[in-house]
Design an enzyme around this catalytic site. Structure first.
Site, PDB file in Angstrom:
ATOM      1  CE1 TYR A 141      -2.240   5.433   5.874  1.00 43.79           C
ATOM      2  CE2 TYR A 141      -3.684   6.801   7.199  1.00 43.79           C
ATOM      3  CZ  TYR A 141      -3.305   6.297   5.970  1.00 43.79           C
ATOM      4  OH  TYR A 141      -3.984   6.681   4.851  1.00 43.79           O
ATOM      5  CE  LYS A 192     -10.549  -4.818  -1.464  1.00 43.90           C
ATOM      6  NZ  LYS A 192     -11.370  -5.027  -2.690  1.00 43.90           N
ATOM      7  CG  ASP A 225     -13.609  -2.724  -3.731  1.00 44.84           C
ATOM      8  OD1 ASP A 225     -14.204  -3.109  -2.700  1.00 44.84           O
ATOM      9  OD2 ASP A 225     -13.329  -3.494  -4.674  1.00 44.84           O
ATOM     10  CG  ASP A 249      -6.517   9.287   5.025  1.00 41.35           C
ATOM     11  OD1 ASP A 249      -7.083  10.389   4.961  1.00 41.35           O
ATOM     12  OD2 ASP A 249      -5.283   9.140   4.959  1.00 41.35           O
ATOM     13  CG  ASP A 253     -10.012  13.444   2.412  1.00 42.03           C
ATOM     14  OD1 ASP A 253     -10.462  13.904   3.486  1.00 42.03           O
ATOM     15  OD2 ASP A 253      -8.824  13.568   2.072  1.00 42.03           O
TER      16      ASP A 253
END
Ligand code: NAD
Length: 375
Positions: A141, A192, A225, A249, A253
């Protein structure tokens, strides 16, 4: 010792839920001599209306010198057409950036009384208590280069860059290890590493810090993942999850939805420890300003009140007080008292004000019963 809290009610339902948090803080001042000084201030849309900017320099300075900042929510349709740089949300982003709040703590806890509110089966989420630590000030970001460019062949190309340094990884991992020591002593680090160099570095640096300073904490690594999948399959395997800005993020959530209700979830954003030994910290519910219900007196104040409990625990080392407040919330829910958003059959529906009152009554009852046991 007096501790100063800057209180930022913000917009929409913000002032309604903040009013209940203030009553709770007042109660602790009255019953535990907590010496918490509350200094109300403006952020977001109300600050645009009063000062022309979503976060004034004066307010920012007050937040910098405070012991903690408590915020409710910002934003609303009134300011939707305002330029992006001076939107209410820009005030919150600026506050997080200026205080260098690099670790975002998002607990996902399922209260027994609300186990049916989850979209997962009760036996999967019962007793769930996870803490997600998300890196908040770096990663994709913020990385450079970024942007959209036009190519010679007429196509367009969008670029964002995932960047992490050793220092950035160590400081957020350190927060996760410290938290784990006060919980079930387990950290799962997610990235990852199989396909991203920044993920490989993340894994190596978390392992190096673990070896050097936190060998007593159980550390495991998981691809992000797989973590997304495991959160739905068997969420109770986790204690503390530490991950980068982007994966955090998404995973936080996802974990929030395991609990089933936005109105119940607090958060904390922590900075580094300053020269005077204090840590910059912002506490806020994860929900927004809920313009659809603002002003109706029906908002759930519990995420805001649980944010106060987090502030007690992480900024003021008031562990017993934090536990008492969380117990009061649990007991009130256990008695079937609910705001509209978490209402279910056979329960009693309360207004925002009445829910705040119920928490205060429960705090007093818990204190009485503790005194009775001691006597
Ligand atoms: P929201 O979280 O405000 O609302 C989503 C839904 O949840 C709504 O139906 C709302 O009524 C409900 N809800 C939220 N909090 C609740 C509570 N305490 N009690 C009962 N119900 C509650 O998200 P949104 O609708 O996407 O955004 C509304 C505004 O809030 C926007 O301007 C957005 O930019 C802003 N926002 C601010 C923050 C923040 O201040 N940190 C976070 C998210 C959104």
């Amino acid at each position: 010792m007096t501790r100063r809290i800057v209180m930022l009610p913000g917009d929409g339902l913000g002032p309604e839920v903040m009013a209940e948090a203030m009553k709770v803080i007042d109660w602790f001042n009255g019953h535990f001599s907590a010496n918490l000084e509350m200094a109300p201030d403006d952020i977001g849309g109300c600050s645009i209306d009063r000062h022309g900017v979503p976060l004034s320099e004066t307010t920012l300075q007050r937040c910098r010198s405070a012991d903690a900042v408590l915020l409710a929510a910002v934003g609303g349709p009134k300011w939707d057409k305002v330029d992006y740089a001076v939107r209410p949300e820009a005030g919150l982003l600026k506050l997080r950036k200026e205080l260098d709040l690099f670790a975002n703590l998002r607990p996902a806890k399922v209260f027994d009384a609300l186990v049916d509110a989850s979209s997962l089966k009760p036996h999967i989420v019962r007793g769930l208590d996870i803490m997600i630590v998300r890196e908040l000030t770096s990663g994709v970001y913020f990385g450079e280069p970024r942007g959209i460019e036009k190519l010679a062949n007429g196509e367009r190309r969008g670029v964002n860059t995932q960047v992490y340094t050793t220092r950035e990884i160590h400081r957020v991992a350190r927060v996760a290890f410290e938290l784990a020591r006060k919980r079930k002593n387990r950290v799962t680090s997610c990235e990852k590493a199989n396909v991203m160099e920044s993920g490989k570095l993340w894994r190596e640096e978390v392992s190096a810090l673990h070896q050097a300073e936190y060998k007593d904490v159980e550390l495991s690594h998981m691809y992000a993942d797989n973590c997304a999948m495991q959160l739905l399959r068997n969420p109770s395997q986790f204690d503390v999850i530490v991950t980068d800005n982007l994966f955090g993020d998404i995973l936080s959530d996802e974990a929030a939805m395991l609990t089933g209700s936005l109105g119940m979830l607090p958060s904390a954003s922590l900075g580094g420890i300053k020269a005077d030994g204090r840590r910059a910290a912002l506490y806020e519910p994860i929900h927004g300003s809920a313009p659809d219900i603002a002003g109706k007196g029906i908002a759930n104040p519990l995420a805001m009140i649980l944010s106060v409990a987090m502030m007690f625990r992480y900024s003021f080392d008031m562990m017993k007080e934090a536990e008492l407040l969380e117990k009061a919330v649990e007991n009130v829910l256990g008695k079937g008292l609910r705001t509209a958003d978490i209402m279910s059959d056979g329960c009693q529906k309360l207004s925002t004000l009445d829910m705040g009152h119920a928490i205060i009554l429960e705090l007093s009852a818990l204190k009485q019963s503790k005194m009775a046991v001691r006597a």
